[in-house]
Design a protein around this motif. Structure first.
Motif, PDB file in Angstrom:
ATOM      1  N   GLU A 234       0.851  -1.190   0.000  1.00  0.00           N
ATOM      2  CA  GLU A 234       0.000   0.000   0.000  1.00  0.00           C
ATOM      3  C   GLU A 234       0.886   1.238   0.000  1.00  0.00           C
ATOM      4  OE1 GLU A 234      -3.080  -0.384  -0.410  1.00  0.00           O
ATOM      5  OE2 GLU A 234      -3.415  -2.480   0.183  1.00  0.00           O
ATOM      6  N   SER A 235       0.244   2.384  -0.103  1.00  0.00           N
ATOM      7  CA  SER A 235       1.014   3.632  -0.164  1.00  0.00           C
ATOM      8  C   SER A 235       1.818   3.877   1.101  1.00  0.00           C
ATOM      9  CB  SER A 235       0.060   4.818  -0.403  1.00  0.00           C
ATOM     10  OG  SER A 235      -0.906   4.897   0.651  1.00  0.00           O
ATOM     11  N   ASP A 236       1.352   3.314   2.251  1.00  0.00           N
ATOM     12  CA  ASP A 236       2.069   3.556   3.501  1.00  0.00           C
ATOM     13  C   ASP A 236       3.060   2.435   3.846  1.00  0.00           C
ATOM     14  OD1 ASP A 236       0.218   1.625   3.981  1.00  0.00           O
ATOM     15  OD2 ASP A 236      -0.840   2.686   5.592  1.00  0.00           O
ATOM     16  N   THR A 237       3.187   1.433   2.963  1.00  0.00           N
ATOM     17  CA  THR A 237       4.151   0.358   3.220  1.00  0.00           C
ATOM     18  C   THR A 237       5.188   0.221   2.116  1.00  0.00           C
ATOM     19  OG1 THR A 237       2.682  -1.280   2.190  1.00  0.00           O
ATOM     20  CG2 THR A 237       2.524  -0.985   4.596  1.00  0.00           C
ATOM     21  N   LEU A 266       0.153  -7.720   6.664  1.00  0.00           N
ATOM     22  CA  LEU A 266       1.207  -6.711   6.868  1.00  0.00           C
ATOM     23  C   LEU A 266       0.630  -5.311   6.641  1.00  0.00           C
ATOM     24  CD1 LEU A 266       4.192  -6.005   7.360  1.00  0.00           C
ATOM     25  CD2 LEU A 266       4.547  -6.260   4.884  1.00  0.00           C
ATOM     26  N   ALA A 267       0.763  -4.447   7.668  1.00  0.00           N
ATOM     27  CA  ALA A 267       0.172  -3.097   7.562  1.00  0.00           C
ATOM     28  C   ALA A 267       0.838  -2.160   8.554  1.00  0.00           C
ATOM     29  CB  ALA A 267      -1.332  -3.162   7.811  1.00  0.00           C
ATOM     30  N   LEU A 268       0.614  -0.856   8.331  1.00  0.00           N
ATOM     31  CA  LEU A 268       1.077   0.182   9.253  1.00  0.00           C
ATOM     32  C   LEU A 268       0.142   0.244  10.447  1.00  0.00           C
ATOM     33  CD1 LEU A 268       2.933   2.708   9.814  1.00  0.00           C
ATOM     34  CD2 LEU A 268       1.186   4.044   8.577  1.00  0.00           C
ATOM     35  N   SER A 269       0.701   0.298  11.653  1.00  0.00           N
ATOM     36  CA  SER A 269      -0.128   0.374  12.856  1.00  0.00           C
ATOM     37  C   SER A 269      -0.734   1.773  12.970  1.00  0.00           C
ATOM     38  CB  SER A 269       0.712   0.073  14.099  1.00  0.00           C
ATOM     39  OG  SER A 269      -0.064   0.308  15.267  1.00  0.00           O
ATOM     40  N   PRO A 270      -2.054   1.863  13.124  1.00  0.00           N
ATOM     41  CA  PRO A 270      -2.678   3.187  13.239  1.00  0.00           C
ATOM     42  C   PRO A 270      -2.563   3.771  14.643  1.00  0.00           C
ATOM     43  CG  PRO A 270      -4.344   1.492  13.321  1.00  0.00           C
ATOM     44  CD  PRO A 270      -3.049   0.785  13.091  1.00  0.00           C
ATOM     45  N   THR A 271      -2.123   2.972  15.616  1.00  0.00           N
ATOM     46  CA  THR A 271      -2.122   3.438  17.010  1.00  0.00           C
ATOM     47  C   THR A 271      -0.732   3.530  17.608  1.00  0.00           C
ATOM     48  OG1 THR A 271      -2.425   1.174  17.814  1.00  0.00           O
ATOM     49  CG2 THR A 271      -4.415   2.489  17.403  1.00  0.00           C
ATOM     50  N   ARG A 272       0.247   2.934  16.936  1.00  0.00           N
ATOM     51  CA  ARG A 272       1.603   2.933  17.485  1.00  0.00           C
ATOM     52  C   ARG A 272       2.543   3.646  16.517  1.00  0.00           C
ATOM     53  NH1 ARG A 272       2.608  -3.010  20.323  1.00  0.00           N
ATOM     54  NH2 ARG A 272       0.504  -3.267  21.181  1.00  0.00           N
ATOM     55  N   GLY A 273       3.616   4.214  17.067  1.00  0.00           N
ATOM     56  CA  GLY A 273       4.615   4.868  16.255  1.00  0.00           C
ATOM     57  C   GLY A 273       4.192   6.273  15.845  1.00  0.00           C
ATOM     58  N   PRO A 278       7.661   5.044  12.202  1.00  0.00           N
ATOM     59  CA  PRO A 278       6.466   4.211  12.034  1.00  0.00           C
ATOM     60  C   PRO A 278       6.642   2.814  12.634  1.00  0.00           C
ATOM     61  CG  PRO A 278       7.695   4.295   9.984  1.00  0.00           C
ATOM     62  CD  PRO A 278       8.364   5.264  10.919  1.00  0.00           C
ATOM     63  N   VAL A 279       5.521   2.248  13.040  1.00  0.00           N
ATOM     64  CA  VAL A 279       5.485   0.880  13.560  1.00  0.00           C
ATOM     65  C   VAL A 279       4.520   0.083  12.676  1.00  0.00           C
ATOM     66  CG1 VAL A 279       4.827  -0.614  15.487  1.00  0.00           C
ATOM     67  CG2 VAL A 279       6.040   1.552  15.919  1.00  0.00           C
ATOM     68  N   PHE A 280       4.920  -1.097  12.337  1.00  0.00           N
ATOM     69  CA  PHE A 280       4.103  -1.977  11.496  1.00  0.00           C
ATOM     70  C   PHE A 280       3.758  -3.253  12.269  1.00  0.00           C
ATOM     71  CE2 PHE A 280       6.600   0.733   8.797  1.00  0.00           C
ATOM     72  CZ  PHE A 280       5.762   1.090   7.763  1.00  0.00           C
ATOM     73  N   PHE A 281       2.832  -4.015  11.744  1.00  0.00           N
ATOM     74  CA  PHE A 281       2.507  -5.292  12.385  1.00  0.00           C
ATOM     75  C   PHE A 281       2.169  -6.332  11.316  1.00  0.00           C
ATOM     76  CE2 PHE A 281      -1.657  -3.413  11.808  1.00  0.00           C
ATOM     77  CZ  PHE A 281      -2.483  -4.479  11.507  1.00  0.00           C
ATOM     78  N   VAL A 282       2.324  -7.589  11.747  1.00  0.00           N
ATOM     79  CA  VAL A 282       1.974  -8.722  10.898  1.00  0.00           C
ATOM     80  C   VAL A 282       1.346  -9.786  11.796  1.00  0.00           C
ATOM     81  CG1 VAL A 282       4.177  -9.963  11.124  1.00  0.00           C
ATOM     82  CG2 VAL A 282       2.800 -10.236   9.053  1.00  0.00           C
TER      83      VAL A 282
END
Length: 299
Positions: A234-237, A266-273, A278-282
């Motif tokens: 995605e645009s944010d990853t 796999l995505a950008l965390s909306p609540t962390r970072g 930035p913080v991501f999660f999987v």
């Protein structure tokens, strides 16, 4: 002919002797009982014995004529020749039967050997075909592709009923970079595949062109090595894709219970970072689903 009459005469002698003995015993009992007898039957039976003996003897001495011989002196050699011929015939029949059995056994052995050879050829051809087709191989896809019901592009697709009912637009069952499939069929440049991951799609199977399939990498420890082709960017990853792939592979190698992940998660965390950090999660998929958060620099 004389030989047959010889056997007849011998039989008549036996009958006549029995008759004579019966008459002698009968006359003896009659005398003890005081019954007068004339003994005519005794004389007749005795005469019958003599006549039978004479006929039998005559036949015996003329048996050689039955064999077309000139004298009786030639009879032993003729009888021996006949016996030898009979023995030879029996031996020939036994040999012929044995030869036929050996021939049948050899033919059965040949047929069995030929059947074994054909099975080996068929098995070798199957192995070669399976190797060409990659039968049993677990692969992924390099693009999204709708599963076909037959190995041809214009074949009917499998309707995704649940998604169609929710969105009110047509959706079809498909494979993409997030799915793992096993090759279960082959026809030309088409492969029949069955989804193995994610598990909730494991009942889905259908035909796809071999061109949409790609190999999956594994490290020496047997754990999957994820590449950029396994994820949706995605645009944010997308700007972090190289670092994110490296970080995910580290998670797979080192995080207990996370030997498998859901690539689509796999995505950008909306609540962390923060935008600068930035913080991501999987989502891990090896046991109970759980999320693992990480930074692109966690390599």
């Amino acid at each position: 002919m004389y030989q047959n009459w010889f056997y007849v005469g011998a039989a008549l002698i036996c009958v006549s002797v029995a008759w004579l003995m019966a008459e002698v015993l009968g006359r003896s009992q009659a005398k003890r009982s005081g019954i007068p007898t004339k003994g005519v039957a005794v004389r007749i039976s005795a005469a019958a014995i003599l006549i039978a003996m004479a006929g039998t003897a005559y036949s015996y001495f003329n048996i050689y004529q039955d064999y077309g011989l000139a004298s009786r002196a030639e009879l032993p050699a003729a009888i021996k020749a006949i016996a030898d011929a009979k023995a030879a015939k029996i031996a020939a029949e036994i040999k012929a039967k044995k030869d036929a059995e050996e021939k049948d056994a050899a033919e059965r052995a040949r047929l069995l050997a030929e059947a074994d050879r054909q099975r080996e050829v068929a098995w070798a051809q199957k192995e070669a075909e399976d190797k060409r087709c990659g039968m049993g191989a677990v692969l992924s896809a390099n693009i999204r592709y709708d599963l076909r019901q037959e190995p041809k592009e214009d074949a009917e697709k499998f309707l995704n009923v649940a998604a169609t009912e929710v969105t009110k637009t047509l959706h079809y069952k498909n494979i993409d970079a997030s799915t793992m499939v096993r090759v279960v069929g082959c026809m030309g440049d088409w492969r029949e595949v069955k989804i193995t991951e994610p598990l909730w799609l494991a009942d889905n199977m259908g035909w796809v062109p071999v061109s949409v399939l790609r190999d999956v990498e594994y490290n020496p420890g047997g754990k999957r090595v994820y590449t950029e082709a396994d994820f949706y960017w995605e645009s944010d990853t997308i700007a972090y894709r190289t670092q994110l792939v490296a970080a995910v592979n580290k998670i797979v190698r080192e995080t207990p219970g996370c030997e498998k992940i859901q690539p689509a998660s796999l995505a950008l965390s909306p609540t962390r970072g923060t935008p600068g950090d930035p913080v991501f999660f999987v989502t891990c998929d090896a046991g109970p689903a759980k999320n693992v958060w990480f930074r692109p620099t966690d390599q």
